[in-house]
Write an enzyme that holds these catalytic residues in place. Structure first.
Site, PDB file in Angstrom:
ATOM      1  N   CYS A  14       0.819  -1.221   0.000  1.00  0.00           N
ATOM      2  CA  CYS A  14       0.000   0.000   0.000  1.00  0.00           C
ATOM      3  C   CYS A  14       0.852   1.270   0.000  1.00  0.00           C
ATOM      4  CB  CYS A  14      -0.954   0.014   1.183  1.00  0.00           C
ATOM      5  SG  CYS A  14      -2.114  -1.364   1.139  1.00  0.00           S
TER       6      CYS A  14
ATOM      7  N   HIS B 254      -3.418   7.488   1.874  1.00  0.00           N
ATOM      8  CA  HIS B 254      -3.793   6.146   1.429  1.00  0.00           C
ATOM      9  C   HIS B 254      -5.206   5.891   1.954  1.00  0.00           C
ATOM     10  CE1 HIS B 254      -3.992   1.974   0.662  1.00  0.00           C
ATOM     11  NE2 HIS B 254      -3.794   1.594   1.907  1.00  0.00           N
TER      12      HIS B 254
ATOM     13  N   ASN C 220     -10.131  -0.005  -0.457  1.00  0.00           N
ATOM     14  CA  ASN C 220      -8.675   0.067  -0.380  1.00  0.00           C
ATOM     15  C   ASN C 220      -8.090  -0.529  -1.660  1.00  0.00           C
ATOM     16  OD1 ASN C 220      -5.953  -0.258   0.153  1.00  0.00           O
ATOM     17  ND2 ASN C 220      -6.256  -1.031   2.235  1.00  0.00           N
TER      18      ASN C 220
END
Ligand code: UT7
Length: 323
Positions: A114, A250, A280
């Site tokens: 990520c 993020h 996500n």
């Protein structure tokens, strides 16, 4: 005088299929209400059968080229941040290169889960500042739907597919925080946290595997480490929280985004949030949010933007730039 890596264009691509939370109620002991309240996610996009990461990435790259008014031949380098490449090799980046008709320069993948986009952007910045490249396409692209365990309600409702692409190019600056371009970078990783977030398979273990996560523990590390790295990057750039126009975090969980903004002393009005629509998307989440934020008229030329991310590794980091 100093060389800065300045934003030249941005674009994104999302697969057509949108999956609302309610769809998981059919197969799992979960609810739209739980997913919304615990994560902020309302829907996500999933790639169609046969639609791969390099396809999503190439569509985002083409959108960024169009936004910049450039051709593929104008790029020196192309970096794809991904944990879900089409094949073991060649890199997703070289496959994107072929798809967009870029026959010169060089292309490679960066794998920091990520935090991948922040790592890739930092790499592009280093290449531009050192004079190795003049114009670099930085893409975050993922098909996390391919590594979900669809029986694990604590993970499979959280992730989505997508791609975002940012072009940065060399530009002369004064070397002050008033320059446009990347102003600072802060990166970290600590491999002792491997078991908190990982895929239980891979080439060397002869399987693809599924994503496994200790959500509560990752959450705890996330708020603390994201606030620390964003603060460190802002300090390096000489930017105070009052001078920050947009935080583009993020997009993993609205509660992590809220908690980090609070620690940074920044109101949510100055945070770009897309987690409700994308879930996500790992390395794709920041460039997707940058692209949406710009398209919505939020991020404008001259704005100070702070990006921060954390994921498997653990690996985390932040980049401060003036758009
Ligand atoms: O991108 C990389 C970084 N990743 C992240 O940042 C993710 C970080 N973690 C999180 O976002 C959150 O920890 C989650 C959204 C994963 C979970 O939220 P939470 O508030 O930490 O919930 P929890 O894991 O403590 O679970 C609470 C309860 C549990 O039930 P019990 O043990 O209290 O009976 C879970 O079994 O919720 C249950 N649960 C669910 N219930 C309905 C877990 N998943 C679900 C679900 N639907 N999908």
């Amino acid at each position: 005088m100093s060389i800065r890596a300045k934003v030249a264009g941005i674009g994104h691509y999302l697969p057509q299929r949108v999956v609302p939370n309610a769809e998981f109620e059919k197969t799992l002991d979960t609810s739209d209400e739980w997913i919304r309240s615990r994560s902020g996610i309302e829907r996500r996009h999933f790639a169609a059968e046969g639609e791969t990461t390099s396809m999503l990435a190439a569509s985002a790259a083409e959108a960024a080229l169009k936004d910049a008014g450039l051709d593929a031949s104008d790029l020196d380098a192309l970096i794809v941040a991904t944990s879900t490449p089409d094949l073991t090799f060649p890199s997703a980046a070289t496959m994107v290169q072929a798809r967009i008709g870029m026959t010169g320069g060089f292309a490679f993948d960066v794998q920091a889960v990520c935090a991948g986009f922040v790592y890739a952007l930092s790499t592009a910045n280093a290449m531009i500042v050192s004079g190795q490249a003049k114009r670099v396409m930085v893409i975050g692209a993922e098909t996390f739907s391919r590594i979900m365990d669809w029986t694990d309600r604590s993970t499979c409702v959280l992730f989505g597919d997508g791609a975002g692409a940012l072009i940065v190019e060399a530009s002369e600056g004064a070397g002050t925080a008033a320059d446009r371009g990347i102003l600072s970078v802060d990166l970290h990783s600590d491999g002792q946290f491997r078991d908190l977030l990982y895929v239980d398979g891979g080439v060397s273990t002869q399987s693809t595997g599924h994503l496994r996560m200790e959500g509560k523990e990752v959450f705890r590390h996330a708020v603390e480490k994201l606030a620390q790295t964003a603060t460190a990057a802002m300090d390096k750039a000489g930017i105070s929280s009052e001078e920050v126009d947009w935080v583009v975090p993020h997009q993993a969980n609205i509660r992590i985004i809220n908690g980090t903004a609070r620690k940074l002393g920044l109101p949510m009005e100055r945070v770009v949030v897309t987690v409700q629509d994308h879930g996500n998307t790992s390395a794709a989440s920041i460039p997707l949010a940058l692209s949406v934020g710009k398209a919505e008229g939020k991020i404008k030329q001259g704005d100070v933007v702070v990006t921060e991310a954390i994921g498997g590794g653990l690996a985390w980091g932040a980049v401060v730039l003036r758009w």
